[in-house]
Design an enzyme around this catalytic site. Structure first.
Site, PDB file in Angstrom:
ATOM      1  N   LYS A  99       0.867  -1.183   0.000  1.00  0.00           N
ATOM      2  CA  LYS A  99       0.000   0.000   0.000  1.00  0.00           C
ATOM      3  C   LYS A  99       0.891   1.216   0.000  1.00  0.00           C
ATOM      4  CE  LYS A  99      -4.518   0.333   0.608  1.00  0.00           C
ATOM      5  NZ  LYS A  99      -5.308  -0.763   0.072  1.00  0.00           N
TER       6      LYS A  99
HETATM    7  N1  GLU Z   1      -7.258  -0.294  -2.880  1.00  0.00           N
HETATM    8  C1  GLU Z   1      -7.844  -1.563  -3.159  1.00  0.00           C
HETATM    9  C2  GLU Z   1      -7.889  -2.415  -1.906  1.00  0.00           C
HETATM   10  O1  GLU Z   1      -7.753  -1.942  -0.819  1.00  0.00           O
HETATM   11  C3  GLU Z   1      -7.193  -2.335  -4.283  1.00  0.00           C
HETATM   12  C4  GLU Z   1      -5.932  -1.820  -4.819  1.00  0.00           C
HETATM   13  C5  GLU Z   1      -5.498  -2.457  -6.101  1.00  0.00           C
HETATM   14  O2  GLU Z   1      -6.314  -2.601  -6.978  1.00  0.00           O
HETATM   15  O3  GLU Z   1      -4.313  -2.745  -6.190  1.00  0.00           O
HETATM   16  O4  GLU Z   1      -8.110  -3.590  -1.979  1.00  0.00           O
END
Ligand code: GLU
Length: 421
Positions: A107
């Site tokens: 992240k």
């Molecule tokens: N932000 C999304 C999550 O928390 C997905 C991120 C992505 O597609 O890599 O799952």
């Protein structure tokens, strides 16, 4: 680990401790499993429109690289900290393992309130963030995606900045891009669609009829609004409560979701002042009597303070980490009253379709929206069945069952690869 000290990180660590105890994970493996492989902190100097230079802090945490590249979104929000990003990366790991994606979790984020930025300033923050991350990422190392506060345009700027640096277009570096530059059909709707699919599966198990049900949705962004649409228009559910960070609204006879969406389109993307429902306090929204409650905003909104007072039959966690471990204990004692669809399952649709986008980008062969959605539902169905089966056979809360499957897979991969040197 003071480095990551943060309430969200404390939640992720406590959830992991419970699972590690349950699975009898050796002490020597615990830090290896929980601590991120790499954490990058960058400073982003940005020239504001008024000529002043302001610096913002950016982060990227790659939790583990045992099963392939890391994968995860990028959050632009004033509350972003290293510890929060780390917790979100850890949750991505269990989510990817649970759904069988060949990724570790990652992240990233920038501590910034995007509402205070002009479009040019947002572009500058996005491009500078990507520029600073170039040495640490790659389509086989770490693949970025969207999260709260970022969108397709930001992903396009990321891809462009990375590609200019490389000298050729690298679609696999980021997912959630516009379709015009190698994004996949169905990515924007994927998380919300997944949430709706799993709610339908839970209703089915509980022998409840969707068109006789009511729903309350906290958060009206990419996840909450799409989920609201699906529940209202596809399933005929009455959505009696909605909210975002600017206001919460209630209407006993059901809110016109199309009107709410029109309102946000015409009012800077927010619900503030929405006239077709009554204002209600954000706390009261969560404890409204309903069949389905969907927290689809930030972490830690279901706590020991309100968990005993939830009046929903299904808690569908569209957000990451909406429920604290203390609230989890209360909810488990109420397992017969509240059916929890845990975050790492419930919101996995987003990263699953991101995975499809990455595969399509690497192969330069693109799928139809029907192919994307069918495959998405198949993966969610398998994961849903696995969680329900594990919860039943081992008498575990759904979150513990989901995490146990994810953590076991990461553990098995780490053991198989061994320690080097
Ligand atoms: N932000 C999304 C999550 O928390 C997905 C991120 C992505 O597609 O890599 O799952």
């Amino acid at each position: 680990m003071d480095l990551y000290a943060d309430p969200a990180f404390a939640m992720a660590a406590e959830q992991f401790r419970l699972i590690a105890d349950y699975l009898n994970i050796d002490d020597s493996m615990r830090a290896r499993m929980l601590q991120p492989k790499r954490s990058v902190i960058v400073t982003l100097p940005i020239r504001r429109d008024n000529g002043h230079v302001e610096t913002f802090q950016g982060y990227r945490v790659q939790h583990h690289l045992t099963m392939g590249p890391t994968k995860g979104g990028t959050r632009f929000h004033p509350g972003v900290t290293l510890g929060e990003v780390t917790a979100l990366a850890i949750w991505m790991s269990w989510k990817c393992a649970l759904t069988g994606l060949p990724y570790g979790g990652a992240k990233g984020g920038v501590t910034v309130d995007t509402r205070t930025l002009s479009t040019r300033e947002l572009e500058a923050v996005s491009r500078r963030y990507m520029q600073e991350m170039i040495p640490f990422i790659g389509e086989r190392t770490d693949v970025m995606g969207p999260d709260m506060g970022t969108n397709e345009q930001v992903m396009a700027w990321f891809m462009d900045t990375y590609s200019i640096n490389t000298g050729f277009t690298v679609p696999g570096i980021v997912t959630g891009k516009p379709v015009s530059v190698g994004g996949t059909t169905g990515r924007r709707e994927a998380t919300g669609r997944g949430v709706v699919y799993l709610i339908e599966r839970a209703l089915d198990l509980l022998k409840m009829q969707p068109d006789r049900c009511t729903a309350v949705i906290q958060g009206f962004g990419n996840v909450g609004a799409v989920a609201a649409q699906g529940l209202a228009f596809k399933d005929g559910m009455k959505v009696i409560g909605i909210s975002d960070h600017t206001g919460a609204f209630y209407r006993k006879d059901g809110i016109d979701i199309a009107a709410a969406e029109k309102w946000t389109r015409e009012h800077n993307g927010v619900l503030a002042g929405f006239t077709e429902a009554d204002p209600i306090s954000p706390d009261d929204l969560l404890t409204l009597e309903c069949d389905v409650l969907v927290p689809a905003a930030l972490e830690a909104v279901i706590t020991e303070k309100n968990a005993a007072r939830l009046r929903c039959r299904i808690l569908a966690e569209g957000a990451n980490g909406p429920t604290t471990p203390a609230a989890d204990q209360i909810l488990f004692s109420r397992w017969n009253e509240v059916f929890v669809i845990p975050d790492i399952l419930c919101n996995a649709g987003g990263v699953i379709v991101s995975y499809f986008e990455w595969v399509q980008g690497l192969q330069q062969m693109f799928w139809t929206e029907t192919e994307v959605t069918d495959r998405l539902f198949r993966i969610l169905e398998t994961a849903f069945q696995a969680v329900i089966k594990r919860a039943k056979s081992a008498k575990l809360p759904h979150r513990m069952a989901a995490m146990a499957i994810g953590v076991e897979r990461v553990l098995a991969a780490k053991m198989a690869r061994g320690l080097f040197p």
